[in-house]
Scaffold this motif. Structure first.
Motif, mmCIF file in Angstrom:
data_model
loop_
_atom_site.group_PDB
_atom_site.id
_atom_site.type_symbol
_atom_site.label_atom_id
_atom_site.label_comp_id
_atom_site.label_asym_id
_atom_site.label_seq_id
_atom_site.Cartn_x
_atom_site.Cartn_y
_atom_site.Cartn_z
ATOM 1 N N GLU A 52 21.023 9.967 -9.692
ATOM 2 C CA GLU A 52 19.903 10.174 -10.613
ATOM 3 C C GLU A 52 19.000 8.942 -10.664
ATOM 4 N N ILE A 53 19.597 7.763 -10.616
ATOM 5 C CA ILE A 53 18.797 6.523 -10.614
ATOM 6 C C ILE A 53 17.940 6.468 -9.353
ATOM 7 N N ARG A 54 18.545 6.783 -8.195
ATOM 8 C CA ARG A 54 17.781 6.771 -6.945
ATOM 9 C C ARG A 54 16.635 7.785 -6.982
ATOM 10 N N LYS A 55 16.898 8.969 -7.527
ATOM 11 C CA LYS A 55 15.833 9.973 -7.622
ATOM 12 C C LYS A 55 14.707 9.488 -8.531
ATOM 13 N N ALA A 56 15.066 8.878 -9.661
ATOM 14 C CA ALA A 56 14.047 8.388 -10.594
ATOM 15 C C ALA A 56 13.229 7.267 -9.962
ATOM 16 N N GLU A 57 13.904 6.359 -9.246
ATOM 17 C CA GLU A 57 13.184 5.268 -8.585
ATOM 18 C C GLU A 57 12.230 5.813 -7.528
ATOM 19 N N ALA A 58 12.690 6.796 -6.740
ATOM 20 C CA ALA A 58 11.835 7.393 -5.708
ATOM 21 C C ALA A 58 10.625 8.069 -6.341
ATOM 22 N N GLU A 59 10.847 8.740 -7.468
ATOM 23 C CA GLU A 59 9.736 9.406 -8.152
ATOM 24 C C GLU A 59 8.730 8.377 -8.674
ATOM 25 N N ILE A 60 9.221 7.266 -9.208
ATOM 26 C CA ILE A 60 8.331 6.207 -9.691
ATOM 27 C C ILE A 60 7.513 5.640 -8.530
ATOM 28 N N LEU A 61 8.186 5.375 -7.390
ATOM 29 C CA LEU A 61 7.469 4.845 -6.231
ATOM 30 C C LEU A 61 6.432 5.844 -5.717
ATOM 31 N N ASP A 62 6.789 7.124 -5.691
ATOM 32 C CA ASP A 62 5.829 8.142 -5.255
ATOM 33 C C ASP A 62 4.616 8.178 -6.177
ATOM 34 N N ARG A 63 4.861 8.126 -7.479
ATOM 35 C CA ARG A 63 3.742 8.142 -8.435
ATOM 36 C C ARG A 63 2.888 6.884 -8.296
ATOM 37 N N ARG A 64 3.557 5.739 -8.118
ATOM 38 C CA ARG A 64 2.826 4.474 -7.962
ATOM 39 C C ARG A 64 1.962 4.528 -6.701
ATOM 40 N N GLN A 65 2.543 5.037 -5.589
ATOM 41 C CA GLN A 65 1.792 5.137 -4.346
ATOM 42 C C GLN A 65 0.624 6.109 -4.492
ATOM 43 N N ALA A 66 0.859 7.229 -5.200
ATOM 44 C CA ALA A 66 -0.225 8.191 -5.424
ATOM 45 C C ALA A 66 -1.338 7.554 -6.245
ATOM 46 N N ALA A 67 -0.983 6.747 -7.239
ATOM 47 C CA ALA A 67 -2.002 6.070 -8.053
ATOM 48 C C ALA A 67 -2.787 5.072 -7.200
ATOM 49 N N LEU A 68 -2.085 4.315 -6.349
ATOM 50 C CA LEU A 68 -2.780 3.359 -5.475
ATOM 51 C C LEU A 68 -3.685 4.090 -4.484
ATOM 52 N N ASP A 69 -3.191 5.194 -3.925
ATOM 53 C CA ASP A 69 -4.016 5.978 -3.011
ATOM 54 C C ASP A 69 -5.246 6.501 -3.725
ATOM 55 N N GLY A 70 -5.075 6.941 -4.965
ATOM 56 C CA GLY A 70 -6.199 7.428 -5.751
ATOM 57 C C GLY A 70 -7.212 6.331 -6.027
ATOM 58 N N GLN A 71 -6.722 5.133 -6.339
ATOM 59 C CA GLN A 71 -7.629 4.007 -6.579
ATOM 60 C C GLN A 71 -8.374 3.648 -5.300
ATOM 61 N N ARG A 72 -7.644 3.613 -4.191
ATOM 62 C CA ARG A 72 -8.253 3.272 -2.910
ATOM 63 C C ARG A 72 -9.322 4.301 -2.546
ATOM 64 N N LEU A 73 -9.030 5.565 -2.744
ATOM 65 C CA LEU A 73 -9.995 6.619 -2.452
ATOM 66 C C LEU A 73 -11.228 6.482 -3.346
ATOM 67 N N ALA A 74 -11.009 6.199 -4.624
ATOM 68 C CA ALA A 74 -12.134 6.032 -5.543
ATOM 69 C C ALA A 74 -12.994 4.839 -5.139
ATOM 70 N N GLN A 75 -12.341 3.758 -4.718
ATOM 71 C CA GLN A 75 -13.096 2.584 -4.278
ATOM 72 C C GLN A 75 -13.897 2.886 -3.022
ATOM 73 N N GLU A 76 -13.298 3.618 -2.092
ATOM 74 C CA GLU A 76 -14.011 3.954 -0.858
ATOM 75 C C GLU A 76 -15.197 4.865 -1.149
ATOM 76 N N ARG A 77 -15.028 5.782 -2.093
ATOM 77 C CA ARG A 77 -16.123 6.695 -2.432
ATOM 78 C C ARG A 77 -17.280 5.955 -3.083
ATOM 79 N N THR A 78 -16.980 4.907 -3.842
ATOM 80 C CA THR A 78 -18.058 4.158 -4.503
ATOM 81 C C THR A 78 -18.556 3.032 -3.616
ATOM 82 N N GLY A 79 -17.981 2.909 -2.429
ATOM 83 C CA GLY A 79 -18.460 1.895 -1.495
ATOM 84 C C GLY A 79 -17.753 0.573 -1.633
#
Length: 154
Positions: free
Chosen positions: A96-123
């Motif tokens: 359960e700890i490993r699953k929770a950690e993986a989920e946190i990393l996935d969410r963190r990566q999705a947030a970073l990808d979202g920020q990167r995409l937003a930055q690229e869209r605004t130039g």
């Protein structure tokens, strides 16, 4: 010799007020049932005073499984020892700890990808450089103010 046993009935759960576990008083192995009936009738309301739902009287032996004490082959009360399977529990917790950690990393990566995409869209690239489209073509610019106004660099 007569025995007295208690047969618990299903518990009554209440939203308000105390829960109640009703019971029946069981008297078995009675040699003279009439004398027991006379005894029970002597104090009126004995059943209610005891809080029992009923009083049952039998001349034969009546076994109530909930009242039985398990015995070993020698006739002594059986002792049961329950041990938890902590190795399996430990493994379940680790999974359960490993699953929770993986989920946190996935969410963190999705947030970073979202920020990167937003930055690229605004130039805004990772270098912090932006380009503003002008009649003369793309010109380097910078972000100014809190409302991210853009102005060409001179």
């Amino acid at each position: 010799m007569a025995r007295i046993q208690i047969l618990e009935l299903p518990t009554i759960y209440r939203d308000e007020g105390p829960d109640e576990t009703p019971f029946v008083l069981v008297i078995d192995q009675v040699e003279d049932i009439e004398s027991v009936h006379a005894f029970l009738a002597d104090p009126p309301g004995l059943k209610d005073q005891l809080g029992a739902r009923a009083i049952l009287v039998f001349d034969e032996r009546v076994e109530i499984p909930a009242n039985e004490t398990p015995v070993d082959p020698n006739g002594y009360p059986l002792k049961i020892r329950v041990e938890g399977d902590f190795e399996t529990f430990h493994q379940q917790v680790q999974d359960e700890i490993r699953k929770a950690e993986a989920e946190i990393l996935d969410r963190r990566q999705a947030a970073l990808d979202g920020q990167r995409l937003a930055q690229e869209r605004t130039g805004i690239a990772h270098t912090g450089q932006i380009f503003i489209q002008t009649p003369q073509g793309p010109q380097p610019g910078k972000v100014v103010g809190s409302d991210t106004e853009r102005s060409p660099e001179k």
